[in-house]
Design a protein around this motif. Structure first.
Motif, short mmCIF file in Angstrom:
data_model
loop_
_atom_site.label_atom_id
_atom_site.label_comp_id
_atom_site.label_asym_id
_atom_site.label_seq_id
_atom_site.Cartn_x
_atom_site.Cartn_y
_atom_site.Cartn_z
N GLU A 50 88.71 -74.51 -21.68
CA GLU A 50 88.43 -75.23 -23.13
C GLU A 50 89.32 -76.73 -23.48
OE1 GLU A 50 88.74 -71.81 -25.98
OE2 GLU A 50 90.65 -71.62 -24.33
N ILE A 51 90.28 -76.58 -23.12
CA ILE A 51 90.75 -77.98 -22.53
C ILE A 51 89.64 -79.30 -22.31
CG2 ILE A 51 92.72 -79.70 -22.32
CD1 ILE A 51 94.40 -76.82 -22.68
N GLY A 52 89.44 -78.96 -21.13
CA GLY A 52 88.49 -79.62 -20.58
C GLY A 52 87.38 -80.34 -21.05
N GLN A 53 86.54 -79.02 -21.79
CA GLN A 53 85.94 -79.44 -22.37
C GLN A 53 86.14 -80.38 -23.66
OE1 GLN A 53 83.80 -75.69 -23.88
NE2 GLN A 53 82.73 -75.61 -22.22
N ALA A 54 86.76 -80.07 -24.62
CA ALA A 54 87.39 -80.89 -25.11
C ALA A 54 87.92 -82.88 -24.80
CB ALA A 54 88.38 -80.14 -25.69
N LEU A 55 88.10 -82.46 -23.78
CA LEU A 55 88.21 -84.09 -22.99
C LEU A 55 87.34 -84.71 -22.33
CD1 LEU A 55 92.00 -83.18 -21.42
CD2 LEU A 55 91.75 -84.62 -23.32
N GLY A 56 86.08 -83.71 -22.15
CA GLY A 56 85.32 -83.95 -21.94
C GLY A 56 85.45 -84.33 -19.81
N VAL A 57 85.95 -83.37 -19.18
CA VAL A 57 85.88 -83.33 -18.00
C VAL A 57 85.83 -81.95 -17.70
CG1 VAL A 57 87.88 -85.19 -18.41
CG2 VAL A 57 88.60 -83.40 -18.23
N SER A 58 86.11 -81.78 -16.53
CA SER A 58 86.46 -80.40 -16.07
C SER A 58 87.25 -79.85 -15.63
CB SER A 58 85.50 -80.45 -14.56
OG SER A 58 86.27 -81.08 -13.47
N LYS A 59 87.39 -78.63 -15.91
CA LYS A 59 88.61 -77.53 -16.38
C LYS A 59 89.61 -77.66 -14.52
CE LYS A 59 87.16 -73.21 -14.15
NZ LYS A 59 86.59 -71.75 -14.62
N GLN A 60 88.34 -77.56 -13.54
CA GLN A 60 89.50 -78.30 -12.72
C GLN A 60 90.62 -79.66 -12.50
OE1 GLN A 60 86.50 -77.14 -12.78
NE2 GLN A 60 86.09 -75.23 -11.38
N VAL A 62 91.49 -81.51 -15.19
CA VAL A 62 92.41 -81.21 -16.28
C VAL A 62 93.74 -80.37 -15.84
CG1 VAL A 62 91.81 -79.25 -18.00
CG2 VAL A 62 92.84 -80.83 -18.40
N HIS A 63 93.28 -79.01 -15.16
CA HIS A 63 94.38 -78.32 -14.57
C HIS A 63 94.73 -79.28 -13.27
CE1 HIS A 63 95.80 -75.23 -11.83
NE2 HIS A 63 96.30 -74.72 -12.56
N LYS A 64 94.01 -79.50 -12.53
CA LYS A 64 94.62 -81.01 -11.37
C LYS A 64 96.05 -81.85 -11.78
CE LYS A 64 93.08 -82.83 -7.10
NZ LYS A 64 92.42 -83.95 -6.62
N LYS A 65 95.33 -82.09 -12.65
CA LYS A 65 96.09 -82.92 -13.75
C LYS A 65 97.36 -82.61 -14.00
CE LYS A 65 96.34 -87.16 -16.05
NZ LYS A 65 94.69 -88.57 -17.11
N HIS A 66 97.56 -81.05 -14.84
CA HIS A 66 98.26 -80.95 -15.96
C HIS A 66 98.85 -79.49 -15.81
CE1 HIS A 66 97.60 -84.30 -18.61
NE2 HIS A 66 96.42 -84.79 -18.94
N GLY A 67 98.09 -79.11 -14.54
CA GLY A 67 98.56 -77.73 -14.31
C GLY A 67 99.78 -77.50 -14.56
N ARG A 68 100.53 -78.44 -12.91
CA ARG A 68 102.01 -78.19 -12.32
C ARG A 68 102.58 -78.72 -13.21
NH1 ARG A 68 102.42 -78.24 -6.44
NH2 ARG A 68 104.61 -78.05 -6.73
N ARG A 69 102.96 -79.50 -13.81
CA ARG A 69 103.77 -80.52 -14.70
C ARG A 69 104.41 -79.81 -15.11
NH1 ARG A 69 102.84 -82.54 -19.62
NH2 ARG A 69 100.81 -82.78 -19.67
#
Lengths: 69, 200
Positions: A50-60, A62-69
């Motif tokens: 859902e976050i990826g969709q809202a940001l206009g990027v893939s879920k992968q 967005v997860h790669k960028k923010h997942g481990r933060r």
């Protein structure tokens, strides 16, 4: 009105130093806002999809960028 | 923890809290303790700092610069202004939604939530009124202050001990701040001890 013209003039500044610096800081600001919003969305229980969709990027992405933060 | 603290040393901690709040910091760190100490220029040991050119104003300014490197600073605000963006307004709105300091001190939440000593953890208490949580190095500095008092055979923990406690060889933001202003922690320590010896 004159303020808007000033801003537009600066944004399209012929001086690369001014223009590039403004772009760099704007990018920094966007990164911070994105981090805040993604964290907030996660707390609201949003999925990465859902976050990826809202940001206009893939879920992968967005997860790669923010997942481990 | 504060039983043996003198009235002035307690005042340092209270003042440190106020300095942290004024900066919008949701934690109490060694940097704030240093400001708290400098707010007591009459206290033992503090005159040494003044002689070394460190005072409340210079330390506040230096902290602004050091922290500014992490957050968005004045020159960044100028750059954004050329685009017609008012950073103060953005900050105001972000803080209203996410709590004070949210824009400049991004949350490192979730993944590190289980690591209680990480600074990000403090964000959970951002909205809590009352005492700000001590950062580990600040806590360590106060513990060191206690040991300094014992080592000097003093029955109380005074401002001078808190100052010595802050001069941690392992490093902290207060030490970084002092170095930024000139004196090295080791130099400050030697000078403070010499001045205290003279006074005694």
């Amino acid at each position: 009105m004159s303020e808007a013209i000033d801003a537009a003039a600066a944004a399209t500044s012929q001086d690369p130093r001014v223009g590039l610096r403004a772009v760099a800081v704007l990018r920094q600001l966007v990164e911070r806002l994105e981090a805040l919003q993604v964290d907030s969305a996660r707390r609201y229980g949003w999925s990465w999809e859902e976050i990826g969709q809202a940001l206009g990027v893939s879920k992968q992405a967005v997860h790669k960028k923010h997942g481990r933060r | 923890m504060f039983e043996r603290f003198t009235q002035t040393a307690r005042q340092v901690v209270v003042r440190a809290q106020e300095e942290a709040r004024a900066l919008g910091h949701p934690w109490l760190g060694t940097e704030h303790l240093l400001l708290g100490i400098l707010a007591q220029p009459e206290a033992p040991g503090v005159s040494t700092l003044t002689e070394l050119g460190v005072n409340l104003d210079s330390a506040r300014a230096a902290l602004g610069q050091l922290v500014g490197r992490r957050g968005l600073g004045e020159s960044d605000a100028d750059a954004l202004r050329t685009l017609g963006i008012d950073l103060d307004e953005v900050r105001r709105r972000v803080d209203a939604s996410f709590g004070p300091g949210a824009l400049d001190y991004p949350v490192r939440s979730r993944a590190r939530r289980w690591l209680p000593w990480r600074r990000g953890q403090c964000v959970a208490t951002r909205d809590v009124i009352g005492y700000l949580p001590f950062m580990p190095r600040a806590k360590r500095a106060l513990e060191r202050a206690g040991r300094e008092a014992v080592a000097r055979g003093d029955g109380h923990i005074g401002v001078e001990h808190v100052l010595l406690g802050l001069l941690d060889p392992k490093g902290n933001l207060a030490v970084e701040l002092l170095r930024h202003l000139g004196p090295d922690a080791e130099v400050v320590r030697t000078r403070v001890l010499a001045d205290l010896g003279k006074a005694a």
